[in-house]
Design an enzyme around this catalytic site. Structure first.
Site, PDB file in Angstrom:
ATOM      1  CB  CYS A 182      -0.906  -0.070   1.210  1.00  0.00           C
ATOM      2  SG  CYS A 182      -0.060   0.195   2.969  1.00  0.00           S
ATOM      3  CG  ASP A 265     -31.679   7.051   9.877  1.00  0.00           C
ATOM      4  OD1 ASP A 265     -30.659   6.846   8.965  1.00  0.00           O
ATOM      5  OD2 ASP A 265     -31.545   8.132  10.469  1.00  0.00           O
ATOM      6  CG  ASP A 335     -31.257   9.516   6.707  1.00  0.00           C
ATOM      7  OD1 ASP A 335     -31.143  10.541   6.199  1.00  0.00           O
ATOM      8  OD2 ASP A 335     -29.903   8.965   7.080  1.00  0.00           O
TER       9      ASP A 335
END
Length: 470
Positions: A182, A265, A335
């Site tokens: 990485c 939600d 939401d």
């Protein structure tokens, strides 16, 4: 990609005995490009095959005659008219590598959100949701020694540059070891960026050992950039699923204001679990009449415009529970965005189409579109435009909040109906009551999950217990 039409006058079409080509493009659907359609080998409602090009057939390895004429798929109804029958149809979660439609056993997989034959019925399926973190790790392990790639390059390899921010986040939060490459990820300008060890000097040293020098903190991308990834670009498949969904959106004015409005939600725990809440309220009084939650592990990350694939599995399970308890709402406030989305397929739209449910998307921030919100008065609303077309509304709900909320129709409701529904359940807060309480309920349940997890791992009084980390 086409936009859902709003010109059908709110009619709910039935299944005719004969269909003309003119009928086949009746709103709210429209004729897609020819490449998106397959001719049926058998007749449809007694018409020659050439007149049956109005149902989207996913690109698959199956003969087209099997898609609508197989032994386990007896219906000759095309996908176009089947869309009228989605109400009450349960979502089929289809495993990858589905079997032939003529075999017994699991359902066949027909493609991106495609049609699935199961015991003579047809339902709409979610596409396979990839393990994006594993995909990303496979990609950055392809970067050879002496080369680097930008976060945007990896996002492109995943299928959408909009994922670049998540790529940067994942580079800082993953299972890291000494062999992890990485450190070969850099910023768009060649800047080294952050490193998971916390020390930029560690990243600079590892790159230098591999022959990648940096000057003034910048790598010369022209000499070291790598972009030739082997990838199936998984986000492209998910984008196609959204584009397929939007072709089936119905925007129709409600016959009357809803009596029962629900809010849904999702909140998250630190352990990666999602908690989805459903709160049902009376529109006339705003009183909560019923509520429930479900908890599930969440694997897909948050990437702008791809929220559906993070939260839809949770919300589908949640609405399954609602149906079992017989507490279905007239309209569900979600939401998340509806039509105010890069592809007009926000999570409110996607959920509404999959469930045959009237849905409205409500957000605190504007994901997509343009609107001037300067000087808005309490109770004032203004249209949100996408390509000059009003697809949503900015609404300043109360005098106590200067910031508006943004709402847009998801499915089976038009823009005016969406605004009227939200206004009917405002009770002095910025958010409508069902959504406000769903937000509270999901957050409290997520906090309780953390508390109980800590209790479970707490050592006992004898000192023989073991501690654990979530």
């Amino acid at each position: 990609m086409g936009k859902p039409s709003m010109a059908h006058g709110g009619r709910d079409l039935g299944l005719p005995s004969t269909i003309s080509r003119r009928d086949s493009v009746r709103e709210p659907f429209r004729l897609l490009p020819k490449t998106r359609f397959g001719l049926l080998r058998k007749t449809c409602f007694g018409l020659p095959p050439k007149t049956c090009r109005f149902g989207p057939i996913a690109e698959t390895g199956y003969p087209r005659s099997q898609l609508l004429g197989g032994r386990r798929c007896r219906s000759q109804i095309s996908g176009f008219w089947l869309g009228r029958l989605w109400s009450g149809v349960r979502l089929a979660k289809v495993p990858s590598g589905g079997r032939d439609l003529h075999e017994e056993g699991p359902t066949g997989r027909l493609g991106w959100g495609g049609w699935v034959c199961d015991n003579g019925t047809m339902t709409l399926a979610l596409p396979d949701i990839p393990d994006l973190a594993a995909c990303l790790e496979r990609l950055w392990r392809q970067i050879p020694v002496g080369r680097v790639a930008t976060y945007g390059d990896l996002a492109d390899a995943l299928g959408d540059r909009i994922a670049a921010r998540w790529v940067g986040h994942c580079a800082m939060h993953h299972a890291h070891d000494d062999d992890c490459p990485c450190h070969r990820l850099v910023r768009a300008d060649g800047g080294l960026g952050n490193y998971i060890s916390g020390r930029i000097e560690d990243k600079r040293r590892r790159l230098r050992r591999e022959g990648v020098a940096s000057r003034d903190g910048l790598v010369k991308l022209a000499d070291h950039r790598f972009t030739r990834f082997e990838t199936d670009r998984p986000l492209v498949a998910l984008r196609r699923a959204q584009e397929a969904i939007v072709e089936h959106v119905s925007l129709r004015p409600p016959r009357k204001l809803p009596e029962l409005v629900a809010g849904v939600d999702v909140s998250y725990t630190a352990s990666g679990e999602g908690v989805a809440a459903y709160v049902l309220a009376e529109a006339a009084s705003g009183n909560v009449v019923w509520k429930t939650i479900v908890r599930r592990p969440v694997r897909f990350p948050y990437i702008t415009s791809f929220l559906s694939f993070r939260e839809l599995p949770l919300l589908v399970d949640l609405l399954d529970e609602v149906d079992r308890q017989v507490h279905r709402a007239d309209v569900v406030l979600v939401d998340g965005s509806g039509l105010l989305h890069h592809r007009h397929a926000g999570i409110a739209t996607h959920l509404g189409v999959l469930r045959g449910q009237s849905t409205v998307g409500v957000t605190k921030k504007l994901l997509f579109g343009t609107v001037d919100i300067g000087g808005m008065r309490p109770g004032e609303s203004r249209p949100v435009l996408i390509d000059g077309e009003p697809l949503g509304v900015a609404l300043r709900a109360t005098a106590g909040s200067r910031r508006p909320i943004f709402l847009s129709p998801g499915h089976r409701i038009d823009r005016a109906g969406a605004e009227a529904t939200v206004r009917a359940v405002l009770r002095g807060r910025r958010l409508p009551e069902p959504l406000y309480w769903a937000d509270r309920l999901s957050r409290e349940a997520a906090r309780e999950s953390v508390h109980f997890s800590q209790m479970e791992h707490k050592p006992d009084d004898s000192g023989k217990g073991e501690t654990g980390e979530r």
